[in-house]
Design a protein around this motif. Structure first.
Motif, mmCIF file in Angstrom:
data_model
loop_
_atom_site.group_PDB
_atom_site.id
_atom_site.type_symbol
_atom_site.label_atom_id
_atom_site.label_comp_id
_atom_site.label_asym_id
_atom_site.label_seq_id
_atom_site.Cartn_x
_atom_site.Cartn_y
_atom_site.Cartn_z
ATOM 1 N N GLY A 171 0.814 -1.205 0.000
ATOM 2 C CA GLY A 171 0.000 0.000 0.000
ATOM 3 C C GLY A 171 0.852 1.262 0.000
ATOM 4 O O GLY A 171 2.016 1.241 0.407
ATOM 5 N N GLU A 189 1.365 4.907 1.652
ATOM 6 C CA GLU A 189 1.031 5.628 2.891
ATOM 7 C C GLU A 189 1.426 7.076 2.646
ATOM 8 O O GLU A 189 2.593 7.367 2.410
ATOM 9 C CB GLU A 189 1.761 4.976 4.072
ATOM 10 C CG GLU A 189 1.318 5.484 5.430
ATOM 11 C CD GLU A 189 2.033 6.740 5.837
ATOM 12 O OE1 GLU A 189 1.475 7.854 5.625
ATOM 13 O OE2 GLU A 189 3.158 6.632 6.350
ATOM 14 N N ALA A 219 5.639 4.930 5.837
ATOM 15 C CA ALA A 219 5.495 3.474 5.811
ATOM 16 C C ALA A 219 5.142 3.049 4.393
ATOM 17 O O ALA A 219 5.210 3.839 3.449
ATOM 18 C CB ALA A 219 4.401 3.037 6.797
ATOM 19 N N GLY A 220 4.775 1.782 4.242
ATOM 20 C CA GLY A 220 4.285 1.285 2.966
ATOM 21 C C GLY A 220 5.308 1.367 1.848
ATOM 22 O O GLY A 220 6.523 1.367 2.072
ATOM 23 N N VAL A 233 -3.455 4.648 1.806
ATOM 24 C CA VAL A 233 -3.755 5.036 3.181
ATOM 25 C C VAL A 233 -3.372 6.508 3.341
ATOM 26 O O VAL A 233 -2.240 6.884 3.062
ATOM 27 C CB VAL A 233 -2.969 4.160 4.183
ATOM 28 C CG1 VAL A 233 -3.123 4.686 5.607
ATOM 29 C CG2 VAL A 233 -3.422 2.704 4.094
ATOM 30 N N PHE A 250 -3.529 9.161 6.335
ATOM 31 C CA PHE A 250 -3.886 9.478 7.726
ATOM 32 C C PHE A 250 -4.713 10.760 7.742
ATOM 33 O O PHE A 250 -4.538 11.631 6.889
ATOM 34 C CB PHE A 250 -2.631 9.686 8.580
ATOM 35 C CG PHE A 250 -1.776 8.457 8.704
ATOM 36 C CD1 PHE A 250 -2.335 7.208 8.930
ATOM 37 C CD2 PHE A 250 -0.398 8.556 8.609
ATOM 38 C CE1 PHE A 250 -1.552 6.082 9.052
ATOM 39 C CE2 PHE A 250 0.400 7.425 8.726
ATOM 40 C CZ PHE A 250 -0.175 6.189 8.952
ATOM 41 N N HIS A 275 -6.537 6.210 10.270
ATOM 42 C CA HIS A 275 -6.311 5.757 8.894
ATOM 43 C C HIS A 275 -7.540 5.988 8.024
ATOM 44 O O HIS A 275 -8.638 5.588 8.393
ATOM 45 C CB HIS A 275 -6.038 4.252 8.858
ATOM 46 C CG HIS A 275 -4.716 3.857 9.406
ATOM 47 N ND1 HIS A 275 -4.206 4.322 10.590
ATOM 48 C CD2 HIS A 275 -3.801 2.992 8.914
ATOM 49 C CE1 HIS A 275 -3.035 3.775 10.795
ATOM 50 N NE2 HIS A 275 -2.757 2.958 9.808
ATOM 51 N N MET A 335 1.042 -4.429 2.750
ATOM 52 C CA MET A 335 -0.396 -4.360 2.997
ATOM 53 C C MET A 335 -1.183 -4.643 1.717
ATOM 54 O O MET A 335 -0.939 -4.037 0.681
ATOM 55 C CB MET A 335 -0.740 -2.965 3.520
ATOM 56 C CG MET A 335 -2.178 -2.829 3.896
ATOM 57 S SD MET A 335 -2.400 -1.267 4.769
ATOM 58 C CE MET A 335 -4.168 -1.237 4.810
ATOM 59 N N VAL A 347 0.787 -7.571 7.362
ATOM 60 C CA VAL A 347 0.095 -6.382 7.883
ATOM 61 C C VAL A 347 -1.376 -6.746 8.038
ATOM 62 O O VAL A 347 -2.084 -6.921 7.054
ATOM 63 C CB VAL A 347 0.242 -5.196 6.904
ATOM 64 C CG1 VAL A 347 -0.459 -3.962 7.451
ATOM 65 C CG2 VAL A 347 1.710 -4.905 6.628
ATOM 66 N N CYS A 391 8.043 -2.122 7.842
ATOM 67 C CA CYS A 391 8.145 -2.093 6.371
ATOM 68 C C CYS A 391 9.608 -2.098 5.950
ATOM 69 O O CYS A 391 10.007 -2.824 5.038
ATOM 70 C CB CYS A 391 7.487 -0.824 5.813
ATOM 71 S SG CYS A 391 5.749 -0.650 6.234
HETATM 72 O O1 PXL Z 1 3.251 -0.195 8.930
HETATM 73 C C1 PXL Z 1 2.188 -0.855 8.418
HETATM 74 C C2 PXL Z 1 1.683 -0.227 7.172
HETATM 75 C C3 PXL Z 1 1.948 -0.831 5.968
HETATM 76 N N1 PXL Z 1 1.489 -0.352 4.799
HETATM 77 C C4 PXL Z 1 0.752 0.779 4.755
HETATM 78 C C5 PXL Z 1 0.468 1.466 5.936
HETATM 79 C C6 PXL Z 1 0.940 0.961 7.179
HETATM 80 C C7 PXL Z 1 0.668 1.676 8.408
HETATM 81 O O2 PXL Z 1 0.156 2.742 8.432
HETATM 82 O O3 PXL Z 1 -0.252 2.582 5.885
HETATM 83 C C8 PXL Z 1 0.265 1.275 3.446
#
Ligand code: PXL
Length: 268
Positions: free
Chosen positions: A10, A12, A17-18, A41, A43, A51, A81, A108, A215
Motif C-alpha cells: 500500500g 502511505e 510506511a508502505g 492510506v 492518515f 487511517h 499491505m 500487515v 516495512c
Molecule cells: O506499517 C504498516 C503499514 C503498511 N502499509 C501501509 C500502511 C501501514 C501503516 O500505516 O499505511 C500502506
C-alpha cells in the motif's frame, strides 16, 4: 546488472510506511525497486491521524503486476499491505503464476480505517492464500499473537513458540519482532528456520514506536535476498539497517517519527 527488488504493498501518504519506505530501502541497498500499489492510506490529521483507507481496484492491481513482471524477470518480492480479500485473490494468483526465489510477507493485518468485519476476512484470506507461499514472514508482536493464536507473548520462549506455530502455516522462515512492546531493554527478534531459532538483539532506541520500521525491515530483507544473501544474513543486515534508521529517525508534525533509510552504510 543491478539486482531487482519488487514490492506489492500500500501507499502511505506521509511517506513513512508502505511502498514509499520500501522503495527508499531498495534504493539505499543498491537494488532497483519496482512497486505495485494495492491501496492508499491517508492518515487524517483532523481525526487524531486515524487511517483513511481506499483499496485500488483489483483489476488495476492485476494490471500493475502484469506490467512489472512482463518488463522484468522479477524473482524476489515483498508483500506488504494488501487490504481486501479481492486484492488478496489477485495477488495470490499472480504469485502462483511463476516461480519465485523468495517471497517475503510482512503480514500487515489490521488497518484502523477498515471496518472490523472486513478486516477479519482480510486476515483469514492472508493466512490461507498468501502466508503458505512465503519463504520469509515478519510478524510484529500483535500479528504474531493473532497468527499463532497466543494471548500473550512475554518471554523469549513465547517468541520462539509463536514462530514455530506460524511456521506451521507454511513459511520457511519466521522472524517474530519483539519491538518496543516486548519487555526488557533490547529490541529482540527471533528468526526460526523450521528447526532452530536464532535470537537477534539490539538495545532499544527509546520506548516510542517509529513508523515504517516493520516495512523497512522486510524491504531490507527483500533487497539483501535479491542481491543473493542467504536468509539469516539478510535478516541480520536488515536489523542493523533498520536500527540505524530508527536512531536517525525523522520527525515532523505527525505524532510519530519515521525511519530514515539513508542513515546506514550497512549492506552497501
Ligand atoms: O506499517 C504498516 C503499514 C503498511 N502499509 C501501509 C500502511 C501501514 C501503516 O500505516 O499505511 C500502506
Amino acid at each position: 546488472m543491478v539486482a531487482l527488488s519488487y514490492v506489492i504493498a500500500g501507499s502511505e501518504a506521509t511517506g513513512g510506511a508502505g511502498l514509499q519506505a520500501d522503495l527508499r530501502t531498495f534504493q539505499q541497498l543498491d537494488t532497483y525497486g519496482v512497486g505495485t500499489v494495492t491501496c492508499i492510506v491517508s492518515f487524517d490529521p483532523k481525526a487524531n491521524w486515524s487511517h483513511r483507507f481506499v483499496p485500488v481496484e483489483p483489476q488495476v492491481v492485476a494490471d500493475q503486476i502484469e506490467a512489472a513482471t512482463s518488463a522484468y524477470d522479477l524473482d524476489v518480492v515483498k508483500i506488504g499491505m494488501l487490504g481486501t480479500p479481492a486484492t488478496i485473490d489477485v495477488v495470490a494468483e499472480a504469485l502462483a503464476r511463476q516461480t519465485w526465489r523468495h517471497i517475503v510477507v510482512d503480514p500487515v493485518l489490521i488497518c484502523k480505517g477498515q471496518e472490523p468485519g472486513a478486516a477479519l476476512d482480510t486476515d483469514t484470506a492472508l493466512r490461507r492464500q498468501i502466508l503458505p507461499r512465503a519463504t520469509v514472514t515478519t510478524p510484529n508482536l500483535f500479528e504474531a499473537r493473532t497468527l499463532a493464536g497466543m494471548a500473550d507473548i512475554a518471554s523469549i520462549d513465547d517468541l520462539i513458540e509463536a514462530a514455530r506455530r506460524i511456521a506451521d502455516l507454511g513459511p520457511d522462515y519466521v522472524v517474530v519482532k519483539g519491538g518496543v512492546d516486548f519487555p526488557g531493554d533490547d529490541a529482540i527478534d527471533v528468526v526460526f528456520d523450521g528447526r532452530d531459532a536464532e535470537i537477534l538483539r539490539a538495545p532499544k532506541v527509546g520506548q516510542a514506536r517509529v513508523a515504517g520500521a516493520g516495512c523497512t525491515l522486510a524491504a531490507a530483507i527483500t533487497a539483501a535476498l535479491a542481491k543473493g544473501s542467504d536468509v539469516l544474513d539478510a535478516v541480520r543486515l536488515a536489523k542493523e539497517f533498520t536500527t540505524a534508521g530508527i536512531v536517525e529517525r525523522i520527525g515532523g508534525n505527525a505524532p510519530f517519527d519515521t525511519v530514515w533509510q539513508g542513515a546506514s552504510q550497512t549492506g552497501r
